[in-house]
Structures are given as structure tokens and as C-alpha cells.
Scaffold this motif. Structure first.
Motif, PDB file in Angstrom:
ATOM      1  N   TYR A  47       2.514   1.659  -3.249  1.00 19.78           N
ATOM      2  CA  TYR A  47       1.898   2.847  -4.495  1.00 19.78           C
ATOM      3  C   TYR A  47       1.420   3.618  -4.287  1.00 19.78           C
ATOM      4  O   TYR A  47       1.554   4.516  -5.119  1.00 19.78           O
ATOM      5  CB  TYR A  47       0.573   1.741  -4.292  1.00 19.78           C
ATOM      6  CG  TYR A  47       0.328   0.539  -5.096  1.00 19.78           C
ATOM      7  CD1 TYR A  47       1.333  -0.515  -6.025  1.00 19.78           C
ATOM      8  CD2 TYR A  47      -0.573  -0.466  -4.684  1.00 19.78           C
ATOM      9  CE1 TYR A  47       1.980  -1.261  -6.440  1.00 19.78           C
ATOM     10  CE2 TYR A  47      -0.341  -2.067  -5.826  1.00 19.78           C
ATOM     11  CZ  TYR A  47       0.314  -2.349  -5.832  1.00 19.78           C
ATOM     12  OH  TYR A  47       0.452  -3.897  -6.364  1.00 19.78           O
ATOM     13  N   ILE A  48       1.567   3.813  -3.249  1.00 18.58           N
ATOM     14  CA  ILE A  48       1.100   6.145  -2.643  1.00 18.58           C
ATOM     15  C   ILE A  48       1.679   5.997  -2.903  1.00 18.58           C
ATOM     16  O   ILE A  48       2.685   6.853  -3.871  1.00 18.58           O
ATOM     17  CB  ILE A  48       0.676   5.529  -1.034  1.00 18.58           C
ATOM     18  CG1 ILE A  48      -1.074   5.192  -1.383  1.00 18.58           C
ATOM     19  CG2 ILE A  48       0.855   7.516  -0.973  1.00 18.58           C
ATOM     20  CD1 ILE A  48      -0.739   5.721   0.524  1.00 18.58           C
ATOM     21  N   SER A  68      -6.020  -1.505  -7.541  1.00 20.15           N
ATOM     22  CA  SER A  68      -6.780  -1.149  -6.087  1.00 20.15           C
ATOM     23  C   SER A  68      -7.924  -2.297  -6.494  1.00 20.15           C
ATOM     24  O   SER A  68      -8.144  -3.081  -5.084  1.00 20.15           O
ATOM     25  CB  SER A  68      -6.725  -0.095  -5.890  1.00 20.15           C
ATOM     26  OG  SER A  68      -7.511  -0.125  -4.558  1.00 20.15           O
ATOM     27  N   LEU A  79      -4.867  -2.318   0.530  1.00 23.56           N
ATOM     28  CA  LEU A  79      -5.354  -1.042  -0.418  1.00 23.56           C
ATOM     29  C   LEU A  79      -6.275  -1.006  -0.565  1.00 23.56           C
ATOM     30  O   LEU A  79      -6.924   0.269  -1.077  1.00 23.56           O
ATOM     31  CB  LEU A  79      -5.169  -1.675  -2.261  1.00 23.56           C
ATOM     32  CG  LEU A  79      -3.909  -2.331  -2.457  1.00 23.56           C
ATOM     33  CD1 LEU A  79      -4.254  -3.459  -4.066  1.00 23.56           C
ATOM     34  CD2 LEU A  79      -2.995  -1.279  -2.346  1.00 23.56           C
ATOM     35  N   SER A 114      -2.337  11.080   0.854  1.00 28.56           N
ATOM     36  CA  SER A 114      -1.131  10.083   1.098  1.00 28.56           C
ATOM     37  C   SER A 114      -0.242  10.223   2.711  1.00 28.56           C
ATOM     38  O   SER A 114      -0.027   9.370   3.097  1.00 28.56           O
ATOM     39  CB  SER A 114      -0.128  10.789   0.043  1.00 28.56           C
ATOM     40  OG  SER A 114      -1.254  10.774  -1.312  1.00 28.56           O
ATOM     41  N   CYS A 173      -6.201   8.972  -5.669  1.00 32.92           N
ATOM     42  CA  CYS A 173      -6.030   8.172  -7.116  1.00 32.92           C
ATOM     43  C   CYS A 173      -7.393   9.443  -8.153  1.00 32.92           C
ATOM     44  O   CYS A 173      -7.273  10.192  -8.721  1.00 32.92           O
ATOM     45  CB  CYS A 173      -6.564   6.882  -7.216  1.00 32.92           C
ATOM     46  SG  CYS A 173      -5.276   5.320  -7.324  1.00 32.92           S
ATOM     47  N   LEU A 175      -3.531   2.588 -11.322  1.00 32.66           N
ATOM     48  CA  LEU A 175      -3.605   2.311 -10.204  1.00 32.66           C
ATOM     49  C   LEU A 175      -4.955   2.014  -9.265  1.00 32.66           C
ATOM     50  O   LEU A 175      -5.241   1.010  -8.399  1.00 32.66           O
ATOM     51  CB  LEU A 175      -2.701   3.032  -8.714  1.00 32.66           C
ATOM     52  CG  LEU A 175      -2.859   3.113  -7.329  1.00 32.66           C
ATOM     53  CD1 LEU A 175      -1.870   1.536  -7.709  1.00 32.66           C
ATOM     54  CD2 LEU A 175      -2.200   4.068  -7.353  1.00 32.66           C
ATOM     55  N   ARG A 214       0.871  -1.592  -0.175  1.00 34.82           N
ATOM     56  CA  ARG A 214       0.096  -0.086  -0.120  1.00 34.82           C
ATOM     57  C   ARG A 214       0.957   1.330  -0.291  1.00 34.82           C
ATOM     58  O   ARG A 214       0.815   1.903  -0.671  1.00 34.82           O
ATOM     59  CB  ARG A 214      -1.163  -0.177   1.441  1.00 34.82           C
ATOM     60  CG  ARG A 214      -1.684   1.460   1.165  1.00 34.82           C
ATOM     61  CD  ARG A 214      -2.969   1.520   2.554  1.00 34.82           C
ATOM     62  NE  ARG A 214      -4.130   2.068   2.675  1.00 34.82           N
ATOM     63  CZ  ARG A 214      -3.390   3.087   3.301  1.00 34.82           C
ATOM     64  NH1 ARG A 214      -2.586   3.085   3.992  1.00 34.82           N
ATOM     65  NH2 ARG A 214      -5.303   3.752   3.933  1.00 34.82           N
ATOM     66  N   ILE A 216      -6.304   4.748  -1.740  1.00 33.69           N
ATOM     67  CA  ILE A 216      -5.854   4.805  -2.564  1.00 33.69           C
ATOM     68  C   ILE A 216      -6.775   5.139  -3.594  1.00 33.69           C
ATOM     69  O   ILE A 216      -6.275   6.438  -4.252  1.00 33.69           O
ATOM     70  CB  ILE A 216      -5.102   3.355  -2.891  1.00 33.69           C
ATOM     71  CG1 ILE A 216      -3.839   3.748  -2.922  1.00 33.69           C
ATOM     72  CG2 ILE A 216      -4.825   3.182  -4.586  1.00 33.69           C
ATOM     73  CD1 ILE A 216      -2.752   2.336  -2.897  1.00 33.69           C
TER      74      ILE A 216
END
Length: 401
Positions: free
Chosen positions: A207-208, A378, A401, A313, A273, A374, A204, A269
Motif C-alpha cells: 500500500y505504501i 486502513s 496497516l 514511507s 496519507c 487508502l 502494508r 499509513i
């Protein structure tokens, strides 16, 4: 708060003065990109080390040292401009020095938040902190444009130097939890490796941080090139340029106040996004605007989406990261600012070749693609976790996620 507001406003005033100075010395988007490269390169070179410093030393003392160094930089800048000896290479060196100072300063400052605020109130605290910071993005550029128009560029650097006095006094008076020295004796490089290992092992978090790196490379350096749109497209002077540079601060302040006031909000996420998508769309709309009011609105939307995604984030990282690793993980997140250096050169070079409008549009498309990809990953992962729970009727590990 007052000291932080005044000092941050001074920083943004200096940023406006620097962009205007580079553009009027060179008249080259490539030169703007090169100076921006030196401004943000330290994020990549010493970002991880700055995180280790934040975890290893007394953060108040670190902040006092870095803010004093930044004040000295502003004084040197003022003298060089006032006596008309400033050259492009001087600007690059001064920008690089301040980049090193700010890299260490930002990580130490952000690491203090989690030690002062309970985790369930972190989003509100980060939102409140962002509201002060982003109000300074309105105050600083607006004042900077007026000072450039009526006093001169040197005045911006002098006012910024004076603003640090208030921040240093504020730091001296601040009541903080007593600093506890760590017992382990591992080297600072071992500290850095430990931070990288934790990030790579957390899907997680990875990805951020990865999405923030894409945005930092292709969209975030947009503000370096606003002088080109102000003069060549919108045909406004220093005052209009200052207002345009303040526009993202208007949107960012609204976003920060919203986040500071919400009672419950799931930080995930998906929401990050969506903010990235809004950022990309707003950048593209600004690129093709030929009206000052519309350009101001689109830049305000850019600021809203950028800061909302940034705060979400930041909160996700601070909530999930162990306290002893927080400085190092935050430093890896803030290293995305280092990619502004690469992005500034890419955007400046592409702008000289195909025009700044199409360059901004293409950069927005890249960020949109990254966010959509992404978001899709997720959702598939969450759907897979849901199917596993349904098939086995058992408690499965919580999705990261």
C-alpha cells in the motif's frame, strides 16, 4: 556531510539549468515533459536491477563508480552548452544516462543507512539525511538561478562537475562496516524476483509503495513545469525562477529537521496519507496563484508535505524489511521516480491542451482521492482487527496497516 551537501546542491543546480535550457530552446511544455520522460524512465527499466546490485556488491564501490559516471556526464553537458552545440536530443540522451546512474546510486546510498543506524533511530537518521539533501534544494536552485542570470547556463554544469570531487573524497574517507560477500549463487534475475515476491506478500508495504506510485505519476513531476509558471504567469526572470525552484527545498528542509528531532513518532499509513493530502492541496493552490510570494509559500508547503511523506514511507520500509532484501525492496519503492517519466508526458500534454493551472488542479485531485481511499481502507482494516480482538478475547495477528 559537507561533500554530500555540495554534490547534491550541484545536482539541483543542473536540474534548474536543464529545465531552463529546455524551455528556452523549445518554448513547449511537451518538450519539457519528453526530456523529463528520458530523465526518469531508467527508474522503471533498471530500478529493480539497481536494488539487486545494492544487495549483491560492495555499496561503497558502487557509489564511487556511479558518482564518477555522473561527474563525466556533467562535464560533457558543460562542453556541449559552452560550445553551443547542444540540441534537444542531446539533452534527452544525457538525461537518460544520468537517470541510469542515479537509479543505482540512490538505492545503494539509502541501503547504507540501516547498516549504520539502529532501527529505533532510523526516522531521525533519515530525517537528518533528508535535511542535508533538502537544504541543497535551496542552495542549488538559488545559486543556479544566479549563475544563469550572471554567468550563463554552461556555468551550472561546470560547477556541478566540480562538486563531485568533494563527494568522492568524502566517500573515500567514510568509515563503513566491512562488506560481507553473500554466499548464495542465484542469478541477479532471481534476486529481482525475490524482491517482487516479498513486496507483493506484504500488504502494508504494498500500500505504501502503491500510493507513492500514484503521487509520482500525477503530482511529483510538478517541478519540471515551474519555468512555465515563472515566465507566463508570474513574469519573473532567471533569479525569480531559481527562488521558486528553491521554495520546495525550504519546506522540505523544515520537514526533515522536524523528523530528525522528534523523540517518538508512530510511522503508519495514516500519517503518510495525511502528507499526501497536504501535497495535493498545495499543488492545486500553487496552480491558481498569481502572486510570487504566495506561489513561493505554496511550493514550500509542497516540499514540506512531499518530503515528510517520503521520509515516513522510507522509514516504514527500512524498519520492516529484512536486511538481505532491503536494497531490492527500496529499489521498488524508488521506482516511483520512473513514473515521473509517464507523469511528465501526461502533465505536459494536458497542459498544452487545457492549461497548466487546471492540469495541476486535476492532478492534485487524483492524488487526494488516492490518499483518502487508502486512509479509509486502513481505518476499516484496523477497526476489523479491533473487533476480532474484542469478540474472541485473544491475541490476533498484529495489523500490518
Amino acid at each position: 556531510m559537507e561533500g554530500a551537501l555540495i554534490s547534491s546542491a550541484g545536482d539541483f543546480m543542473q536540474n534548474v539549468a536543464q529545465s531552463w535550457l529546455v524551455w528556452h530552446i523549445s518554448k513547449s511544455p511537451v518538450a519539457i515533459g519528453v526530456v523529463a520522460f528520458f530523465d526518469t524512465l531508467p527508474r522503471l527499466l533498471v530500478g529493480a536491477v539497481g536494488g539487486a546490485i545494492a544487495d549483491r556488491f560492495d555499496r561503497r564501490r558502487v557509489l564511487m563508480i556511479t558518482q564518477t559516471a555522473a561527474m563525466i556526464q556533467a562535464i560533457v553537458y558543460w562542453l556541449a552548452v559552452e560550445f553551443e552545440v547542444i540540441q534537444l536530443w542531446h539533452i534527452a540522451v544525457l538525461a537518460f544516462f544520468l537517470g541510469v546512474v542515479n537509479t543505482i546510486n540512490q538505492t545503494s546510498r539509502q541501503s547504507l543507512v540501516s547498516s549504520l543506524v539502529p532501527k529505533d533511530e532510523l526516522l531521525n537518521a533519515i530525517g537528518l539525511q533528508s535535511s542535508v539533501f533538502n537544504f541543497s534544494k535551496i542552495l542549488g536552485p538559488t545559486a543556479g538561478g544566479l549563475i544563469i542570470a550572471y554567468v550563463g547556463i554552461a556555468g551550472c554544469f561546470l560547477v556541478n562537475a566540480i562538486s563531485f570531487v568533494f563527494l568522492l573524497f568524502n566517500l573515500y574517507l567514510m568509515e563503513l562496516p566491512p562488506w560481507e560477500k553473500r554466499d548464495d549463487q542465484q542469478s541477479i534475475w532471481a534476486d529481482v524476483k525475490e524482491g517482487f515476491k516479498y513486496l507483493l506478500g506484504n500488504r502494508r508495504m504494498l500500500y505504501i509503495v502503491g500510493l507513492s506510485y500514484v503521487i509520482a505519476t500525477f503530482c511529483a513531476p510538478y517541478n519540471r513545469f515551474v519555468p512555465i509558471f515563472a515566465t507566463n504567469v508570474l513574469h519573473v526572470g532567471a533569479s525569480g525562477f531559481g527562488l521558486l525552484m528553491a521554495a520546495p527545498g525550504v519546506g522540505a528542509t523544515v520537514a526533515a529537521l522536524v523528523l530528525a528531532s522528534v523523540n517518538k513518532m508512530r510511522v503508519g499509513i495514516s500519517s503518510i496519507c495525511y502528507c499526501a493530502m497536504g501535497f495535493a492541496i498545495s499543488i492545486a493552490l500553487f496552480a491558481f496563484s498569481h502572486y510570487f510570494v504566495l506561489s513561493f509559500i505554496f511550493l514550500a508547503l509542497v516540499g514540506f508535505c512531499q518530503i515528510a511523506g517520503r521520509a515516513l514511507s522510507n522509514t516504514a520500509i527500512q524498519v520492516s524489511t529484512p536486511t538481505n532484501l532491503l536494497g531490492r525492496v527500496l529499489s521498488l519503492f524508488f521506482m516511483d521516480r520512473g513514473l515521473w517519466s509517464l507523469g511528465s508526458v501526461i502533465i505536459g500534454t494536458a497542459g498544452a491542451a487545457i492549461g497548466m493551472d487546471w492540469t495541476f488542479a486535476l492532478c492534485g485531485a487524483v492524488c487526494m482521492l488516492a490518499a483518502v481511499t487508502l486512509l479509509s481502507v486502513s481505518r476499516r482494516y484496523r477497526a476489523e482487527m479491533a473487533r476480532q480482538r474484542s469478540d474472541y478475547g485473544a491475541v490476533t495477528p498484529r495489523s500490518d496497516l
